[in-house]
Write an enzyme that holds these catalytic residues in place. Sequence first.
Site, PDB file in Angstrom:
ATOM      1  N   GLU A 147       4.369  31.518  20.223  1.00 31.19           N
ATOM      2  CA  GLU A 147       5.105  30.786  19.184  1.00 31.19           C
ATOM      3  C   GLU A 147       4.064  30.096  18.305  1.00 31.19           C
ATOM      4  O   GLU A 147       3.274  29.288  18.799  1.00 31.19           O
ATOM      5  CB  GLU A 147       6.028  29.724  19.787  1.00 31.19           C
ATOM      6  CG  GLU A 147       7.137  30.313  20.631  1.00 31.19           C
ATOM      7  CD  GLU A 147       8.081  29.251  21.192  1.00 31.19           C
ATOM      8  OE1 GLU A 147       8.086  28.103  20.702  1.00 31.19           O
ATOM      9  OE2 GLU A 147       8.806  29.583  22.146  1.00 31.19           O
TER      10      GLU A 147
ATOM     11  N   GLU B 205       8.669  28.380  28.488  1.00 31.26           N
ATOM     12  CA  GLU B 205       8.000  27.085  28.652  1.00 31.26           C
ATOM     13  C   GLU B 205       8.398  26.369  29.946  1.00 31.26           C
ATOM     14  O   GLU B 205       9.080  25.327  29.920  1.00 31.26           O
ATOM     15  CB  GLU B 205       8.252  26.182  27.439  1.00 31.26           C
ATOM     16  CG  GLU B 205       7.591  26.699  26.175  1.00 31.26           C
ATOM     17  CD  GLU B 205       7.598  25.695  25.022  1.00 31.26           C
ATOM     18  OE1 GLU B 205       8.404  24.760  25.046  1.00 31.26           O
ATOM     19  OE2 GLU B 205       6.779  25.863  24.100  1.00 31.26           O
TER      20      GLU B 205
ATOM     21  N   TRP C  14      10.554  18.263  16.062  1.00 30.58           N
ATOM     22  CA  TRP C  14      10.420  17.364  17.218  1.00 30.58           C
ATOM     23  C   TRP C  14       9.364  16.267  17.117  1.00 30.58           C
ATOM     24  O   TRP C  14       9.480  15.266  17.815  1.00 30.58           O
ATOM     25  CB  TRP C  14      10.248  18.175  18.509  1.00 30.58           C
ATOM     26  CG  TRP C  14       9.229  19.271  18.418  1.00 30.58           C
ATOM     27  CD1 TRP C  14       9.493  20.578  18.106  1.00 30.58           C
ATOM     28  CD2 TRP C  14       7.824  19.183  18.583  1.00 30.58           C
ATOM     29  NE1 TRP C  14       8.320  21.302  18.083  1.00 30.58           N
ATOM     30  CE2 TRP C  14       7.274  20.472  18.371  1.00 30.58           C
ATOM     31  CE3 TRP C  14       6.945  18.136  18.894  1.00 30.58           C
ATOM     32  CZ2 TRP C  14       5.906  20.738  18.462  1.00 30.58           C
ATOM     33  CZ3 TRP C  14       5.578  18.399  18.985  1.00 30.58           C
ATOM     34  CH2 TRP C  14       5.084  19.695  18.776  1.00 30.58           C
TER      35      TRP C  14
ATOM     36  N   CYS D 168      15.309  16.631  43.686  1.00 30.47           N
ATOM     37  CA  CYS D 168      16.625  16.909  44.278  1.00 30.47           C
ATOM     38  C   CYS D 168      16.484  17.190  45.779  1.00 30.47           C
ATOM     39  O   CYS D 168      15.373  17.258  46.317  1.00 30.47           O
ATOM     40  CB  CYS D 168      17.275  18.086  43.556  1.00 30.47           C
ATOM     41  SG  CYS D 168      16.542  19.676  43.969  1.00 30.47           S
TER      42      CYS D 168
ATOM     43  N   CYS E 201      10.686  17.792  40.173  1.00 34.07           N
ATOM     44  CA  CYS E 201      12.108  17.553  40.406  1.00 34.07           C
ATOM     45  C   CYS E 201      12.232  16.828  41.741  1.00 34.07           C
ATOM     46  O   CYS E 201      11.378  16.963  42.613  1.00 34.07           O
ATOM     47  CB  CYS E 201      12.799  18.918  40.430  1.00 34.07           C
ATOM     48  SG  CYS E 201      14.463  18.901  41.128  1.00 34.07           S
TER      49      CYS E 201
HETATM   50  C1  GAL Z   1       9.045  25.390  21.776  1.00 41.11           C
HETATM   51  C2  GAL Z   1      10.162  26.177  22.428  1.00 41.11           C
HETATM   52  C3  GAL Z   1      11.037  26.856  21.403  1.00 41.11           C
HETATM   53  C4  GAL Z   1      11.398  25.894  20.302  1.00 41.11           C
HETATM   54  C5  GAL Z   1      10.143  25.354  19.697  1.00 41.11           C
HETATM   55  C6  GAL Z   1      10.397  24.405  18.544  1.00 41.11           C
HETATM   56  O1  GAL Z   1       8.556  24.396  22.620  1.00 41.11           O
HETATM   57  O2  GAL Z   1       9.652  27.155  23.291  1.00 41.11           O
HETATM   58  O3  GAL Z   1      12.199  27.332  22.025  1.00 41.11           O
HETATM   59  O4  GAL Z   1      12.182  24.872  20.829  1.00 41.11           O
HETATM   60  O5  GAL Z   1       9.414  24.659  20.663  1.00 41.11           O
HETATM   61  O6  GAL Z   1       9.183  23.981  17.971  1.00 41.11           O
END
Ligand code: GAL
Length: 662
Positions: free
Chosen positions: A312, A142, A320, A153, A151
């Site tokens: 994923e 990601e 989150w 810097c 960034c």
């Molecule tokens: C994604 C990330 C993963 C994990 C996941 C949790 O954004 O690539 O490493 O943090 O979210 O939902």
Amino acid sequence: MTLGVCYFPEHWPSERWETDVEQMADAGLAYVRMAEFSWARVEPERGEFDFDWLDEAVELVGEYGMEAVLCTPTATPPKWLVDEHPDIRQADADGTPREWGSRRFTCFNSPTYREETERIVRTMTERYADDPHVAGWQADNEYGCHRTVRCYCEDCAAAFREWLESTYGDVETLNEAWGNTFWSQQYSDFEAVDPPGPTPAEHHPSRLLDYYRFANDSVVEYNRLHADLIREANDDWFATHNFMGDFPTLDAYSLSDDLDFLGWDSYPTGFVQDRQPGEPTTDELRAGDPDEVGMNHDIYRGAKRVPFWVLEQQPGDVNWPPHAPQPGAGAMRLWAHHAVAHGADAVLYFRWRRCRQGQEQYHAGLRKQDGSPDRGYRDAAATAPELFDLAPVDAPVALLHDYESLWATESQPHSPDWHYWSHLRAYYDALRARGVQVDVVPPSTDLDGYAAAVAPTLYLAGEDLAAHLADFVADGGHLLLGARTGEKDPHNQLHEALAPGPLADLVGARVARHESLPEQFDTTVEYRGETYDFRTWAGWLDPAAAETRGQYRSGEAAGEPAVVHDSVGDGTVTTVGCWPGEGLADALVEDLLAAAAVDHADPFPDGVRAAERDGYTWVTNFTSDPRSLATPADAAFVVGDDTVGAYDVAVVEAPVDEVGLE
Ligand code: GAL
């Protein structure tokens, strides 16, 4: 079409690994992604490598008939490396370094970090170059997550100056391109240019846009480093990357030349909470919004117009978003089928097992932390035998999406309600409600083969783009252009000619003036005899050759043209001055599809979507209400039947225009 999972063997005792891998195989999974955060585990001290654990895990995956997808571990460098080279850290706009302690804090332009990246990626790819169980690689993890594309810097400042010099050649050309006479902003040499730091008032928009382009190019170069090393070690491997949903700061298309296919990370119940305006419905909190997820599938498929992977897939509740309701029963199966309907070739759940340590303890896995199966595991096991091989999606409509127009409009939104993605979605949702497959592609894409193209906001438009679109229409294409098209030139200056600048001849009209309107104004427009709502933006059109098809019916704009239409050769161009509400977007899309002779269904309600791939139609129900389907009498169901329950799916062998709701 296959499933897989993301696995962290390093989080669990080695005695457990074989049980885990056996349970993956039992569920019918085919791919196991590993090692994306493992740098400190594979190289605990500089030059001292420990690959035994990963060798063993890869071997087990192979023994159980699956393939490993390995990842370069550069999103999380070890502490010893940061202590040796603190200058590899990124900096915020005010100069504050981004600290070690989470992830993604290293600078894409740091020469030291690029060297270290090359060293670890070469070591890992060479180690597995002849391993028969490794299918390919994910580069990093990601890029840009946690707002880290940009960034500020010292390394970035130096690289930005070089980028400007190679783009503009001499500083007078830069001053001219940006328009630096404004507020005395001329530079006398490239050395004088800094990244845009904190200022009392907004920055010069041309400087901002070039900084965003430069930051994006830095990621492209950094990714190329990975992709080249992966191919150098084994040319048969694929190289991919896991992009994010509705992700604004990285132009996914610009990385696609260096990757074999694009992947992305889909978390439907999180996205409805943290990246679209408004309150999600309870159904959306359980299953997400199929069009939000679908548009991202179509971006990552559209980037190369080949099947993509979901690298994923949400496995259950996640840690989150603000709230974490359990997904509706069956949602993890629904999401996998929905991805396949949009052209995915593989869907990998993140993660195998809920983790006991670290920042993601409140993130589900397919299995619970005690190793027992959670609902995600049962959904994955139910889905795997339902998948079958399919030809790629063949989309009749292109939706033109331009990250640079996103960056430029977001730095001068001219209304707190302007939201680039939501405006795109007005048109995308209308197309998807009618079951039309849409490639979401960059504006420069070769449009041959598409019957129609929709361009909601081509804000930055030069002569090349105008010629490209004119060719599409002259060849019989049907084009729908939306609000704020052609306001600016590619340097983010207003065109001297009124909008749509170089597109005016094609459109047959100009924008006489515009206004942005807060919610308390009445915002109505009449289109072909019907009255509809619009919102936020009104461009008052001034037709020359074009015919007026819609007029504002409210406020100062009342009577002014809002929608114009022109025929050019065998094609047509329809131009919309306002941000259409749902009804107007549907009417515009219906007329476009009719002109372009694109087969489509009658509109499905919110949360229910149909998509055709390879002669089959998927009906996906992201709501809690069961739905009854109307399908041709002789059409066979290959998944489910004509009652699609809550968070359920049916797949029927029939074209989408013959599928509907009872
Ligand atoms: C994604 C990330 C993963 C994990 C996941 C949790 O954004 O690539 O490493 O943090 O979210 O939902």
